[in-house]
Design an enzyme around this catalytic site. Structure first.
Site, short mmCIF file in Angstrom:
data_model
loop_
_atom_site.label_atom_id
_atom_site.label_comp_id
_atom_site.label_asym_id
_atom_site.label_seq_id
_atom_site.Cartn_x
_atom_site.Cartn_y
_atom_site.Cartn_z
N ARG A 1 -2.84 43.52 -16.11
CA ARG A 1 -1.48 44.42 -15.92
C ARG A 1 -1.72 45.26 -15.10
NH1 ARG A 1 1.57 43.05 -20.59
NH2 ARG A 1 0.64 42.14 -22.16
N ARG B 1 3.00 39.22 -19.75
CA ARG B 1 4.19 39.85 -20.70
C ARG B 1 4.66 41.29 -20.28
NH1 ARG B 1 4.51 38.24 -26.55
NH2 ARG B 1 2.33 39.03 -26.40
N HIS C 1 -7.19 36.10 -18.43
CA HIS C 1 -7.22 37.57 -19.37
C HIS C 1 -8.42 38.48 -19.30
CE1 HIS C 1 -6.51 39.33 -23.30
NE2 HIS C 1 -5.47 39.64 -22.79
N TYR D 1 -4.54 52.78 -25.31
CA TYR D 1 -5.45 51.66 -26.09
C TYR D 1 -6.82 51.96 -25.97
CZ TYR D 1 -1.40 48.44 -24.96
OH TYR D 1 -0.20 47.74 -24.97
N ARG E 1 -6.74 44.49 -36.03
CA ARG E 1 -5.53 45.09 -35.86
C ARG E 1 -4.25 44.24 -36.06
NH1 ARG E 1 -2.04 45.02 -31.42
NH2 ARG E 1 -3.31 43.94 -29.85
N HIS F 1 -7.74 48.39 -29.72
CA HIS F 1 -7.73 46.93 -28.83
C HIS F 1 -9.00 46.43 -28.34
CE1 HIS F 1 -6.53 45.00 -24.79
NE2 HIS F 1 -5.31 44.49 -25.65
#
Length: 407
Positions: free
Chosen positions: A106, A136, A166, A195, A291, A319
């Site tokens: 991201r 996303r 990822h 995060y 979480r 996170h």
């Protein structure tokens, strides 16, 4: 929308009666509510916690040299993400740095990370950025920055077909000694403000060399690669975690110290759930700060009575992924990008790194311990949806961690 038109549209889109549909006049980008004004009521906002810049990142000494002397880390948003930006900026201008490789899942709209990479390319470094276009909500930003980097001479790779990338990695090739950074979260300035994530910076040759090998794996994903230090999916991460859980089961059966402490976002993989149940039945004590989705049910007699799960909802989104295994009295520590879901373990390129630095080990252990103790924002995960608070004296884990880092 008229009923008949809605019906025709549903037929064309092949949607069902139970599929969600909202009236067109409703506002749907709820993320914008995070910046909603306080309208003069300061008491409605959290007290400001200024991110802490660790001393090594403020020093006049080269941060790359400091990493070569000792592993360094930041725990955002308690620590400032600018520490990582300094690492990138220094690598971009140091003559001894020859190449930089990174994964980018991201990207912020005004990404300092990308700007540092572009600076490095302009300075003659060989820069490679592996960009995930299917992240996303951030597709537009990722595409924009990818084009900009390509224009500036950065070698941009758009991932691997069928394998979402990822992992959170940085590799710096230098004449003075190579360096790697492995994280649990995105190299994204916005995410780093809300995060909770760890980022470890190391010059340990065995780890650094394997980070370089991960980039080779991304380039040739169907070639055989063996990793001894790093846990890499879809290569061998799942099987190696299962083996470590088997070790805890064996030690418990032999009367040795046996426990697992972990912090993770989701647990839905059936093999992992079954192995945790098996470990619990053998007497392995398992503490989990989780979480999101949790497919195991703690506290069932003769099945999961040794499993305790706590979920924390507070000002920061939890996170980070942390795994700690007792290992017969010689604990093994790992951090990285993977949750225990089939998509992470089988369909994505994920990386967990071992942690050998004692200072970081202690910090990871404290983070999990504080999470399990949280009585103000910690809820017991029991599979029943009761959401009962953890019992005990008032203890807010995120506030306590921030206060510890300020000392």
């Amino acid at each position: 929308m008229p009923k008949d038109l809605q019906k025709k549209l549903r037929e064309r889109l092949n949607t069902k009666e139970l599929d969600a549909s909202l009236a067109g006049g409703r506002y749907q980008n709820h993320k914008d509510l995070m910046s909603f004004p306080d309208c003069g009521h300061k008491e409605l906002k959290y007290e400001k916690w200024t991110p802490i810049m660790k001393p090594e990142f403020l020093s006049n000494e080269s941060i790359l040299d400091q990493i070569r002397q000792k592993d360094r880390y930041i725990h955002v948003p308690y620590h400032s993400f600018n520490g990582y930006i300094r690492v990138l900026r220094e690598a971009a201008v140091k003559p001894e740095v020859k190449a930089i490789k990174t994964t980018l899942y991201r990207l912020a709209k005004d990404s300092k990370v990308v700007k540092a990479l572009i600076t490095a390319a302009r300075n003659g470094k060989k820069v490679t950025a592996v960009v995930e276009l299917l992240a996303r909500f951030d597709e537009e930003s990722n595409i924009k920055w990818s084009k900009r980097m390509q224009e500036e001479g950065v070698n941009v790779i758009f991932g691997v077909e069928g394998l979402k990338i990822h992992s959170k990695l940085l590799y710096i090739e230098s004449k003075k000694g190579n360096i790697a950074c492995i994280g649990t979260g995105n190299f994204h300035e916005g995410n780093a403000k809300i995060y909770t994530d760890y980022l470890m910076m190391t010059a340990r040759p065995k780890i650094v060399n394997e980070v370089a090998k991960v980039f080779d794996f991304i380039d040739r994903p169907f070639s055989p690669f063996r990793f001894n230090e790093l846990l890499v999916s879809p290569n061998s991460m799942k099987s190696r975690i299962l083996r470590m859980l088997d070790t805890e089961i064996k030690n418990a059966n032999e009367g040795k110290e046996a426990w697992v402490k972990m912090k993770i976002n989701h647990i839905t993989d059936t093999d992992m759930v079954a192995k945790l149940y098996q470990a619990s039945k053998a007497g392995v004590k398992i503490d989990i700060v989780i979480r999101g989705n949790c497919s195991l049910v703690p506290g069932i007699a003769n099945l999961s009575e040794n499993i305790h799960c706590v979920g924390i909802i507070d000002r920061y989104l939890e996170h980070s992924r942390i795994l700690i295994f007792a290992n017969g009295g010689k604990p093994r520590y790992f951090i990285g990008s993977a949750d225990w879901m089939p998509r992470n373990l089988l369909n994505r390129i994920e990386v967990l790194t071992p942690v050998y630095d004692e200072e970081l080990q202690a910090d990871l252990l404290r983070t999990v311990a504080y999470g399990m103790r949280d009585t103000t924002n910690g809820r017991v995960v029991d599979g029943k949806g009761t959401n009962a608070f953890v019992e005990g004296p008032n203890f807010r884990s995120q506030e306590e961690l921030y206060n510890e880092y300020k000392k």
